[in-house]
Design an enzyme around this catalytic site. Sequence first.
Site, PDB file in Angstrom:
ATOM      1  N   GLY A 143      22.531  44.055  31.563  1.00  0.00           N
ATOM      2  CA  GLY A 143      23.985  44.532  30.980  1.00  0.00           C
ATOM      3  C   GLY A 143      24.696  43.520  30.720  1.00  0.00           C
ATOM      4  O   GLY A 143      24.936  42.490  31.251  1.00  0.00           O
TER       5      GLY A 143
ATOM      6  N   PRO B 159      38.604  40.767  44.368  1.00  0.00           N
ATOM      7  CA  PRO B 159      39.622  40.596  45.471  1.00  0.00           C
ATOM      8  C   PRO B 159      39.013  39.598  46.637  1.00  0.00           C
ATOM      9  O   PRO B 159      40.221  38.987  47.487  1.00  0.00           O
ATOM     10  CB  PRO B 159      39.672  42.090  46.047  1.00  0.00           C
TER      11      PRO B 159
ATOM     12  N   TYR C 153      30.186  47.356  47.183  1.00  0.00           N
ATOM     13  CA  TYR C 153      28.835  47.297  46.722  1.00  0.00           C
ATOM     14  C   TYR C 153      28.101  46.584  47.817  1.00  0.00           C
ATOM     15  O   TYR C 153      27.000  47.393  48.189  1.00  0.00           O
ATOM     16  CB  TYR C 153      28.711  46.384  45.481  1.00  0.00           C
TER      17      TYR C 153
ATOM     18  N   GLU D  93      23.994  40.422  48.229  1.00  0.00           N
ATOM     19  CA  GLU D  93      25.443  40.738  48.346  1.00  0.00           C
ATOM     20  C   GLU D  93      25.665  41.091  49.706  1.00  0.00           C
ATOM     21  O   GLU D  93      26.825  41.131  50.269  1.00  0.00           O
ATOM     22  CB  GLU D  93      25.935  41.669  47.392  1.00  0.00           C
TER      23      GLU D  93
ATOM     24  N   SER E 190      19.939  43.877  48.518  1.00  0.00           N
ATOM     25  CA  SER E 190      20.782  42.853  47.658  1.00  0.00           C
ATOM     26  C   SER E 190      21.312  41.580  48.512  1.00  0.00           C
ATOM     27  O   SER E 190      21.409  41.864  49.850  1.00  0.00           O
ATOM     28  CB  SER E 190      21.748  43.544  47.014  1.00  0.00           C
TER      29      SER E 190
ATOM     30  N   ASN F 150      27.795  43.208  30.677  1.00  0.00           N
ATOM     31  CA  ASN F 150      28.926  42.954  31.541  1.00  0.00           C
ATOM     32  C   ASN F 150      28.807  42.099  32.755  1.00  0.00           C
ATOM     33  O   ASN F 150      29.640  41.949  33.487  1.00  0.00           O
ATOM     34  CB  ASN F 150      29.770  44.231  31.865  1.00  0.00           C
TER      35      ASN F 150
ATOM     36  N   ALA G 278      18.328  52.833  41.789  1.00  0.00           N
ATOM     37  CA  ALA G 278      19.304  53.573  41.246  1.00  0.00           C
ATOM     38  C   ALA G 278      20.664  53.020  42.039  1.00  0.00           C
ATOM     39  O   ALA G 278      20.441  52.968  43.326  1.00  0.00           O
ATOM     40  CB  ALA G 278      19.360  55.100  41.382  1.00  0.00           C
ATOM     41  N   ALA G 279      21.652  52.940  41.295  1.00  0.00           N
ATOM     42  CA  ALA G 279      22.860  52.493  41.822  1.00  0.00           C
ATOM     43  C   ALA G 279      23.979  52.196  41.008  1.00  0.00           C
ATOM     44  O   ALA G 279      23.775  52.138  39.715  1.00  0.00           O
ATOM     45  CB  ALA G 279      22.769  51.030  42.626  1.00  0.00           C
ATOM     46  N   GLN G 280      25.318  52.391  41.399  1.00  0.00           N
ATOM     47  CA  GLN G 280      26.387  51.603  40.652  1.00  0.00           C
ATOM     48  C   GLN G 280      26.214  50.189  41.004  1.00  0.00           C
ATOM     49  O   GLN G 280      26.319  49.700  42.062  1.00  0.00           O
ATOM     50  CB  GLN G 280      27.796  52.053  41.359  1.00  0.00           C
TER      51      GLN G 280
ATOM     52  N   VAL H  91      27.478  38.530  34.233  1.00  0.00           N
ATOM     53  CA  VAL H  91      28.160  37.262  33.760  1.00  0.00           C
ATOM     54  C   VAL H  91      27.056  36.435  32.911  1.00  0.00           C
ATOM     55  O   VAL H  91      27.293  35.821  31.748  1.00  0.00           O
ATOM     56  CB  VAL H  91      28.576  36.280  34.819  1.00  0.00           C
TER      57      VAL H  91
END
Length: 326
Positions: free
Chosen positions: A190, A284, A154, A130, A128, A192, A84-86, A194
């Site tokens: 999803g 950003p 994130y 990231e 991740s 959205n 689970a996550a944004q 890339v």
Amino acid sequence: MKNKVALITGINGQDGSYLAELLLGKGYEVWGILKRNSVAENQTARIPDEIYRQLNLEYADMTDMASLCKVLDKSKPDEVYNLAAQSHVRISFDQPKYTLESIGAGTLNLLESIKLVCPEARVYQASSSEMFGNSIDDDGYQREGTPLNPVSPYGCAKVYAYNICRNYRNSYGMFISNGILFNHESPRRGTNFVTNKVVKIAVEIKLGLSDELKLGNMKASRDWGHAKDYVEAMWLMLQQDSPDDFVCSTGISHTVQDLVEYVFTSLGLDFEKYIKTDKRFLRPEELEHLKGDCKKAKEVLGWKHEYTFETMLDEMIEYWLEYYEK
């Protein structure tokens, strides 16, 4: 012998749906946590009907520890997979607080709930690539020992979740493994994100339904694999004698432009006629390059890939062609 019980947070996401499929195929009793959505029809859209009918689904929220305890007590899992996550990196700049709460505080809530309700359960944490940010080892790869230097809210939230999992593992003797997963995609991704955005709109252009594709940084380089391969690695981590942390990757990186060129060429299109740069899709602070070394996962887990970058994209193209034909 009693079947194993697994609980998956974020079961209605890309990874959750493939993991549920994998575990059901192995004879597990599978439970899943859903965050309530006002449009109920969208809740489980990525879970195939034949899989959905075999699942035990409960409403809970990662920011509500009482709801997590309730589901853990009801399901009594042997294994817990925290997915689970944004999960959208670009959107984490727009919603930094919610991203931190869903990932950082949410992981802490889950670990504390497991410690109280079912401390013997084995836990997988979705970490991740990231987290590395722009840290790269001298040979151009990122691996388990590469410094963590995230460049997005994130990534920062994932670093906290990664470290609190290691802390609970060391402090309380809990079986908690971190899977440091590089980008992984599929038709269930999803639109959205890339990869699926590029494939979907390229197919629409081919069929005359769209006339342009807006993207951000075309030079960004990522290590892309298939979600089906990566959920197999998640399961393997929890079958080991002891918990540990593993990088999961392909070891091959491609730029966004490589991705676009392959998809458009496969459809017989000249991508340069349709691509527009849109500043809205730039971060950003950009993360330029990700490429993972998964040697440890291959040697310790016996993990291997079934998909290549190209076969993954071929499957996604075929999915969207069939989708619009219907």
